[in-house]
Design a protein around this motif. Structure first.
Motif, PDB file in Angstrom:
ATOM      1  N   MET A 122       0.044 -11.062  14.737  1.00 14.07           N
ATOM      2  CA  MET A 122      -0.434  -9.769  14.685  1.00 14.07           C
ATOM      3  C   MET A 122      -2.027 -10.012  14.251  1.00 14.07           C
ATOM      4  SD  MET A 122       1.538  -6.983  12.046  1.00 14.07           S
ATOM      5  CE  MET A 122       2.810  -8.004  12.103  1.00 14.07           C
ATOM      6  N   SER A 123      -2.619  -9.229  15.011  1.00 11.55           N
ATOM      7  CA  SER A 123      -3.961  -9.219  14.920  1.00 11.55           C
ATOM      8  C   SER A 123      -4.646  -8.104  14.013  1.00 11.55           C
ATOM      9  CB  SER A 123      -4.564  -9.463  16.403  1.00 11.55           C
ATOM     10  OG  SER A 123      -4.780  -8.035  17.054  1.00 11.55           O
ATOM     11  N   PHE A 124      -4.059  -7.509  13.364  1.00  9.67           N
ATOM     12  CA  PHE A 124      -4.570  -6.670  12.470  1.00  9.67           C
ATOM     13  C   PHE A 124      -3.652  -6.374  10.846  1.00  9.67           C
ATOM     14  CE2 PHE A 124      -1.247  -4.839  15.068  1.00  9.67           C
ATOM     15  CZ  PHE A 124      -0.472  -4.234  14.038  1.00  9.67           C
ATOM     16  N   ALA A 125      -4.350  -6.051   9.875  1.00 14.96           N
ATOM     17  CA  ALA A 125      -3.733  -5.964   8.622  1.00 14.96           C
ATOM     18  C   ALA A 125      -2.746  -4.690   8.542  1.00 14.96           C
ATOM     19  CB  ALA A 125      -4.845  -5.897   7.565  1.00 14.96           C
ATOM     20  N   LEU A 126      -1.696  -4.922   7.877  1.00 15.52           N
ATOM     21  CA  LEU A 126      -0.889  -4.173   7.800  1.00 15.52           C
ATOM     22  C   LEU A 126      -1.233  -3.027   6.576  1.00 15.52           C
ATOM     23  CD1 LEU A 126       2.394  -5.701   8.734  1.00 15.52           C
ATOM     24  CD2 LEU A 126       1.316  -4.039   9.938  1.00 15.52           C
ATOM     25  N   VAL A 127      -2.016  -3.684   5.469  1.00 15.91           N
ATOM     26  CA  VAL A 127      -2.440  -2.940   4.407  1.00 15.91           C
ATOM     27  C   VAL A 127      -3.939  -3.339   4.298  1.00 15.91           C
ATOM     28  CG1 VAL A 127      -2.353  -2.903   1.961  1.00 15.91           C
ATOM     29  CG2 VAL A 127      -0.288  -3.470   3.030  1.00 15.91           C
ATOM     30  N   PRO A 128      -4.497  -2.221   4.918  1.00 13.01           N
ATOM     31  CA  PRO A 128      -6.071  -2.334   4.942  1.00 13.01           C
ATOM     32  C   PRO A 128      -6.510  -2.276   3.680  1.00 13.01           C
ATOM     33  CG  PRO A 128      -4.940  -0.238   6.539  1.00 13.01           C
ATOM     34  CD  PRO A 128      -4.109  -1.032   5.521  1.00 13.01           C
ATOM     35  N   GLY A 129      -7.652  -3.397   3.616  1.00  9.01           N
ATOM     36  CA  GLY A 129      -8.238  -3.783   2.427  1.00  9.01           C
ATOM     37  C   GLY A 129      -7.354  -4.577   1.596  1.00  9.01           C
ATOM     38  N   PHE A 140      -0.258   7.791   5.899  1.00  8.81           N
ATOM     39  CA  PHE A 140      -0.253   8.068   7.353  1.00  8.81           C
ATOM     40  C   PHE A 140      -0.663   6.624   8.187  1.00  8.81           C
ATOM     41  CE2 PHE A 140       0.148  12.503   6.679  1.00  8.81           C
ATOM     42  CZ  PHE A 140       0.975  12.745   7.650  1.00  8.81           C
ATOM     43  N   LYS A 141      -1.753   6.162   7.775  1.00 10.74           N
ATOM     44  CA  LYS A 141      -2.255   4.852   8.197  1.00 10.74           C
ATOM     45  C   LYS A 141      -1.240   3.888   8.432  1.00 10.74           C
ATOM     46  CE  LYS A 141      -6.342   2.012   8.951  1.00 10.74           C
ATOM     47  NZ  LYS A 141      -7.854   2.398   8.917  1.00 10.74           N
ATOM     48  N   LEU A 142      -0.591   3.695   7.236  1.00  8.84           N
ATOM     49  CA  LEU A 142       0.319   2.757   7.102  1.00  8.84           C
ATOM     50  C   LEU A 142       1.505   2.744   8.151  1.00  8.84           C
ATOM     51  CD1 LEU A 142       0.478   1.868   3.290  1.00  8.84           C
ATOM     52  CD2 LEU A 142      -0.694   0.641   5.074  1.00  8.84           C
ATOM     53  N   ALA A 143       1.786   4.194   8.348  1.00  5.79           N
ATOM     54  CA  ALA A 143       2.982   4.373   9.044  1.00  5.79           C
ATOM     55  C   ALA A 143       2.641   4.256  10.705  1.00  5.79           C
ATOM     56  CB  ALA A 143       3.320   5.721   9.000  1.00  5.79           C
ATOM     57  N   ARG A 144       1.338   4.446  10.759  1.00  6.15           N
ATOM     58  CA  ARG A 144       0.930   4.179  12.357  1.00  6.15           C
ATOM     59  C   ARG A 144       0.899   2.595  12.462  1.00  6.15           C
ATOM     60  NH1 ARG A 144      -3.046   8.194  10.941  1.00  6.15           N
ATOM     61  NH2 ARG A 144      -4.569   6.577  10.745  1.00  6.15           N
ATOM     62  N   LEU A 145       0.428   1.780  11.562  1.00  8.28           N
ATOM     63  CA  LEU A 145       0.438   0.423  11.671  1.00  8.28           C
ATOM     64  C   LEU A 145       1.666   0.000  11.674  1.00  8.28           C
ATOM     65  CD1 LEU A 145      -2.410  -0.480   9.158  1.00  8.28           C
ATOM     66  CD2 LEU A 145      -2.491  -0.487  11.639  1.00  8.28           C
ATOM     67  N   SER A 146       2.759   0.351  11.069  1.00  7.83           N
ATOM     68  CA  SER A 146       4.119   0.048  11.314  1.00  7.83           C
ATOM     69  C   SER A 146       4.578   0.275  12.594  1.00  7.83           C
ATOM     70  CB  SER A 146       4.885   0.448  10.170  1.00  7.83           C
ATOM     71  OG  SER A 146       4.567   0.242   8.926  1.00  7.83           O
ATOM     72  N   ILE A 147       4.320   1.450  13.331  1.00  6.08           N
ATOM     73  CA  ILE A 147       4.816   1.715  14.522  1.00  6.08           C
ATOM     74  C   ILE A 147       4.025   0.603  15.387  1.00  6.08           C
ATOM     75  CG2 ILE A 147       4.996   3.207  16.527  1.00  6.08           C
ATOM     76  CD1 ILE A 147       6.667   3.774  14.003  1.00  6.08           C
ATOM     77  N   ALA A 173       2.756  -2.361  14.851  1.00  4.39           N
ATOM     78  CA  ALA A 173       3.398  -3.775  14.727  1.00  4.39           C
ATOM     79  C   ALA A 173       5.039  -3.767  15.620  1.00  4.39           C
ATOM     80  CB  ALA A 173       3.605  -3.970  13.219  1.00  4.39           C
ATOM     81  N   THR A 174       5.593  -2.644  15.273  1.00  2.00           N
ATOM     82  CA  THR A 174       7.022  -2.813  16.087  1.00  2.00           C
ATOM     83  C   THR A 174       6.719  -2.629  17.545  1.00  2.00           C
ATOM     84  OG1 THR A 174       7.882  -1.506  13.877  1.00  2.00           O
ATOM     85  CG2 THR A 174       9.262  -1.440  15.843  1.00  2.00           C
ATOM     86  N   GLN A 175       6.184  -2.049  17.847  1.00  3.23           N
ATOM     87  CA  GLN A 175       5.682  -1.739  19.551  1.00  3.23           C
ATOM     88  C   GLN A 175       4.412  -2.064  19.659  1.00  3.23           C
ATOM     89  OE1 GLN A 175       5.631  -2.415  22.494  1.00  3.23           O
ATOM     90  NE2 GLN A 175       7.579  -1.582  22.573  1.00  3.23           N
ATOM     91  N   PRO A 176       3.862  -3.166  20.052  1.00  8.41           N
ATOM     92  CA  PRO A 176       2.547  -3.713  19.895  1.00  8.41           C
ATOM     93  C   PRO A 176       1.880  -3.139  21.203  1.00  8.41           C
ATOM     94  CG  PRO A 176       3.956  -5.627  20.075  1.00  8.41           C
ATOM     95  CD  PRO A 176       4.727  -4.443  19.854  1.00  8.41           C
ATOM     96  N   ASP A 177       2.782  -2.835  22.413  1.00  5.00           N
ATOM     97  CA  ASP A 177       2.146  -2.520  23.470  1.00  5.00           C
ATOM     98  C   ASP A 177       1.867  -0.992  23.698  1.00  5.00           C
ATOM     99  OD1 ASP A 177       2.072  -1.159  26.370  1.00  5.00           O
ATOM    100  OD2 ASP A 177       2.960  -3.357  26.913  1.00  5.00           O
ATOM    101  N   ASP A 178       0.104  -1.024  23.832  1.00  2.00           N
ATOM    102  CA  ASP A 178      -0.127   0.478  23.855  1.00  2.00           C
ATOM    103  C   ASP A 178       0.284   1.432  24.866  1.00  2.00           C
ATOM    104  OD1 ASP A 178      -2.044  -0.191  21.693  1.00  2.00           O
ATOM    105  OD2 ASP A 178      -3.663  -0.692  22.863  1.00  2.00           O
ATOM    106  N   ALA A 179       0.357   0.895  25.928  1.00  2.00           N
ATOM    107  CA  ALA A 179       0.946   1.814  27.059  1.00  2.00           C
ATOM    108  C   ALA A 179       2.412   2.336  26.865  1.00  2.00           C
ATOM    109  CB  ALA A 179       0.948   0.713  28.413  1.00  2.00           C
ATOM    110  N   ILE A 180       3.368   1.413  26.243  1.00  2.00           N
ATOM    111  CA  ILE A 180       4.561   1.833  25.995  1.00  2.00           C
ATOM    112  C   ILE A 180       4.569   2.743  24.915  1.00  2.00           C
ATOM    113  CG2 ILE A 180       6.797   1.094  25.046  1.00  2.00           C
ATOM    114  CD1 ILE A 180       6.483  -1.692  26.449  1.00  2.00           C
ATOM    115  N   ARG A 181       3.609   2.779  23.907  1.00  2.00           N
ATOM    116  CA  ARG A 181       3.567   3.678  22.915  1.00  2.00           C
ATOM    117  C   ARG A 181       3.087   5.032  23.208  1.00  2.00           C
ATOM    118  NH1 ARG A 181       0.977  -0.371  19.958  1.00  2.00           N
ATOM    119  NH2 ARG A 181      -0.940   1.042  19.870  1.00  2.00           N
TER     120      ARG A 181
END
Length: 80
Positions: A1-8, A24-31, A33-41
């Motif tokens: 994973m190339s991003f922090a799940l808990v910013p800061g 809201f940000k954490l919920a978006r990051l969880s999604i 992380a679960t589906q990393p493909d931007d096109a599929i999301r």
């Protein structure tokens, strides 16, 4: 994973409004992380945007994140 799940790396916020925004940000990051493909999301947005149950599930996810953040903030320092 190339991003922090808990910013800061903290759940501490100055206000409940900041806590809600973080939820809201954490919920978006969880999604993400679960589906990393931007096109599929992107394709799935049309599906859940039309499904009330899926929208309620998204709201529930944010509520759980907010409850966690509120607890970490001692309900904004009211119970210290």
């Amino acid at each position: 994973m190339s991003f922090a799940l808990v910013p800061g790396n903290t759940l501490i916020t100055a206000t409940p409004e900041e806590g809600r925004q973080l939820a809201f940000k954490l919920a978006r990051l969880s999604i993400k992380a679960t589906q990393p493909d931007d096109a599929i999301r992107g394709k799935l947005r049309d599906v859940y945007a039309q499904d009330p149950a899926m929208l309620m599930a998204a709201g529930h996810t944010v509520a759980i994140e907010f409850a966690t953040i509120a607890a970490a903030n001692h309900y904004w320092r009211g119970r210290e």
